[in-house]
Design an enzyme around this catalytic site. Structure first.
Site, mmCIF file in Angstrom:
data_model
loop_
_atom_site.group_PDB
_atom_site.id
_atom_site.type_symbol
_atom_site.label_atom_id
_atom_site.label_comp_id
_atom_site.label_asym_id
_atom_site.label_seq_id
_atom_site.Cartn_x
_atom_site.Cartn_y
_atom_site.Cartn_z
ATOM 1 N N ASP A 1 7.001 -4.641 -1.162
ATOM 2 C CA ASP A 1 6.403 -5.822 -0.567
ATOM 3 C C ASP A 1 5.749 -5.352 0.735
ATOM 4 O O ASP A 1 6.427 -4.831 1.623
ATOM 5 C CB ASP A 1 7.509 -6.844 -0.296
ATOM 6 N N GLY B 1 -1.486 -14.818 -2.784
ATOM 7 C CA GLY B 1 -1.212 -13.398 -2.965
ATOM 8 C C GLY B 1 -0.802 -12.700 -1.686
ATOM 9 O O GLY B 1 0.032 -13.194 -0.925
ATOM 10 N N ASP C 1 -2.451 -12.204 1.087
ATOM 11 C CA ASP C 1 -2.809 -12.970 2.276
ATOM 12 C C ASP C 1 -1.736 -14.002 2.603
ATOM 13 O O ASP C 1 -1.267 -14.094 3.743
ATOM 14 C CB ASP C 1 -4.163 -13.645 2.055
ATOM 15 N N SER D 1 -9.072 -6.650 -3.511
ATOM 16 C CA SER D 1 -9.861 -7.334 -4.554
ATOM 17 C C SER D 1 -9.202 -7.368 -5.924
ATOM 18 O O SER D 1 -9.774 -7.919 -6.862
ATOM 19 C CB SER D 1 -11.271 -6.747 -4.687
#
Length: 171
Positions: free
Chosen positions: A9, A31, A33, A116
């Site tokens: 994480d 996600g 962010d 992305s």
């Protein structure tokens, strides 16, 4: 100056900077962010609002607030359409602008997610290859330890294979 692959994480990484695969507008997305904002706390979104919109491929830095990292580098990767609309170059730019910003702030350790690859739709194989090539080339010229932090098991398996292939070619 290694590049290390880690399944973890990103919000738990004790590094100088974590890179946030951010939304172009100063909002909390999902996600990576969303996870970074949850752990860093409300001061992070306030700092992000001061930056304003971020163009694809650019990067900006804020304090890490509640994260173990000193800084958060916010970068925006391209929304993947089909790879023929400048996405590969914009993805490389997001990594490079983040690395340059980290270096400008004397960061010796940086943790990246796969930019992305989540809701922006970049195929995992392309995302991993771009990250490994771009980061690898940069750290050959600049002293820095970079972690490619993957939460998803499928992406981690793809990255492991790319790392193995690169190691074999390097022999």
């Amino acid at each position: 100056m290694p590049l290390e692959l880690i399944r973890n994480d990103i919000t738990k990484m004790n590094v100088d900077a974590v890179v946030n695969s951010a939304h172009p507008h100063p909002i909390v997305g999902g996600g990576v962010d969303g996870a970074i904002h949850r752990v860093a706390g409300p001061r992070l979104i306030a700092a992000r609002r001061e930056i304003g919109d971020i163009m694809t491929g650019e990067a900006f830095i804020t304090p890490g607030f509640g994260l173990p990292a000193r800084y958060v580098i916010h970068t925006v990767g391209p929304v993947w359409r089909d790879g023929t609309h400048g996405e590969p170059a914009l993805l490389r730019a997001a990594y490079l602008s983040s690395l340059r910003l980290a270096r400008a702030h004397d960061c010796e350790t940086v943790a990246f997610p796969l930019i992305s690859a989540g809701i922006f739709g970049c195929p995992a194989q392309i995302a991993v290859e771009t990250a490994v090539r771009t980061i690898g080339a940069y750290i050959q010229r600049h002293e820095m330890t970079v972690y490619l932090v993957l939460f998803d098991g499928k992406a981690f398996h793809i990255a492991e294979q790319i790392f193995k292939d690169a190691a074999q070619r390097g022999r």
